[in-house]
Write a protein that holds these residues in place. Structure first.
Motif, mmCIF file in Angstrom:
data_model
loop_
_atom_site.group_PDB
_atom_site.id
_atom_site.type_symbol
_atom_site.label_atom_id
_atom_site.label_comp_id
_atom_site.label_asym_id
_atom_site.label_seq_id
_atom_site.Cartn_x
_atom_site.Cartn_y
_atom_site.Cartn_z
ATOM 1 N N GLU A 1 -19.675 -16.034 29.639
ATOM 2 C CA GLU A 1 -20.387 -15.194 28.677
ATOM 3 C C GLU A 1 -19.709 -13.845 28.477
ATOM 4 O O GLU A 1 -20.105 -13.084 27.600
ATOM 5 C CB GLU A 1 -21.822 -14.956 29.157
ATOM 6 N N ASN B 1 -18.646 -13.367 24.941
ATOM 7 C CA ASN B 1 -19.560 -13.945 23.958
ATOM 8 C C ASN B 1 -20.796 -13.090 23.746
ATOM 9 O O ASN B 1 -21.904 -13.586 23.719
ATOM 10 C CB ASN B 1 -19.976 -15.354 24.388
ATOM 11 N N GLU C 1 -24.243 -9.763 11.799
ATOM 12 C CA GLU C 1 -23.852 -10.087 13.163
ATOM 13 C C GLU C 1 -22.350 -9.849 13.318
ATOM 14 O O GLU C 1 -21.561 -10.265 12.482
ATOM 15 C CB GLU C 1 -24.191 -11.542 13.477
ATOM 16 N N ARG D 1 -27.029 -10.014 21.593
ATOM 17 C CA ARG D 1 -27.377 -11.304 22.199
ATOM 18 C C ARG D 1 -26.159 -11.822 22.939
ATOM 19 O O ARG D 1 -25.025 -11.533 22.582
ATOM 20 C CB ARG D 1 -27.879 -12.311 21.186
ATOM 21 N N ALA E 1 -24.122 -15.100 24.081
ATOM 22 C CA ALA E 1 -23.890 -16.511 23.745
ATOM 23 C C ALA E 1 -24.969 -17.002 22.776
ATOM 24 O O ALA E 1 -25.127 -16.450 21.708
ATOM 25 C CB ALA E 1 -23.791 -17.355 24.997
ATOM 26 N N ASP E 2 -25.730 -18.018 23.160
ATOM 27 C CA ASP E 2 -26.754 -18.581 22.278
ATOM 28 C C ASP E 2 -28.151 -18.090 22.614
ATOM 29 O O ASP E 2 -29.134 -18.747 22.297
ATOM 30 C CB ASP E 2 -26.715 -20.108 22.349
ATOM 31 N N GLN F 1 -31.394 -15.093 22.903
ATOM 32 C CA GLN F 1 -32.214 -14.350 21.953
ATOM 33 C C GLN F 1 -31.702 -12.914 21.835
ATOM 34 O O GLN F 1 -31.016 -12.412 22.710
ATOM 35 C CB GLN F 1 -33.664 -14.336 22.425
ATOM 36 N N TRP F 2 -32.085 -12.268 20.751
ATOM 37 C CA TRP F 2 -31.717 -10.874 20.515
ATOM 38 C C TRP F 2 -32.579 -9.965 21.388
ATOM 39 O O TRP F 2 -33.756 -10.222 21.589
ATOM 40 C CB TRP F 2 -31.914 -10.523 19.044
#
Length: 132
Positions: free
Chosen positions: A12, A15, A24, A49, A51-52, A54-55
């Motif tokens: 991460e 990322n 973004e 955020r 990687a994948d 939440q903000w």
């Protein structure tokens, strides 16, 4: 309350995405974000955020901002800045002792510190901007 509880892992590190002006941007690593925070390109309220995920607010990302609060440092500087307590608070022990021994530089140093802290120009002992 920290939304993001752990340090970014190795996968991460590169990322981390930010939301600026409705767009973004990224990916960034934590060191690039730290540089952006110090130069005030981003602030503690910038949405980030990992990687994948939440903000959440940038001030909740460990290692990006100091754990020391800006408002606490400012209040200490205003109320008892002549004793160097504001410098002790942010981790500048040597400057705190010098400020204590000189009574805040006869008041001049205290006034300068109030201005520097109010403008958010003071960083903690690790060079991180104070949390706002």
């Amino acid at each position: 309350m920290n939304v993001y509880m752990g340090q970014p892992g190795a996968d991460e590190q590169n990322n981390i995405f930010i939301m600026r002006m409705g767009r973004e941007e990224g990916p960034y690593n934590i060191y690039a974000l730290r540089s952006m925070a110090v130069s005030r390109v981003i602030d503690g309220n910038t949405a980030v955020r990992v990687a994948d995920g939440q903000w959440f607010e940038a001030k909740n990302l460990p290692g990006l901002y100091s754990q020391k609060e800006w408002i606490v440092a400012l209040l200490l500087a205003i109320l008892i800045g002549g004793l160097g307590i504001d410098r002790f608070y942010v981790g500048h022990i040597g400057l705190g002792i010098a400020k204590l021994l000189t009574c805040g530089g006869l008041g001049i140093w205290s006034l300068i510190d109030i201005i520097l802290i109010a403008l958010n120009k003071v960083q903690d002992e690790q060079g991180l901007p104070l949390k706002r």
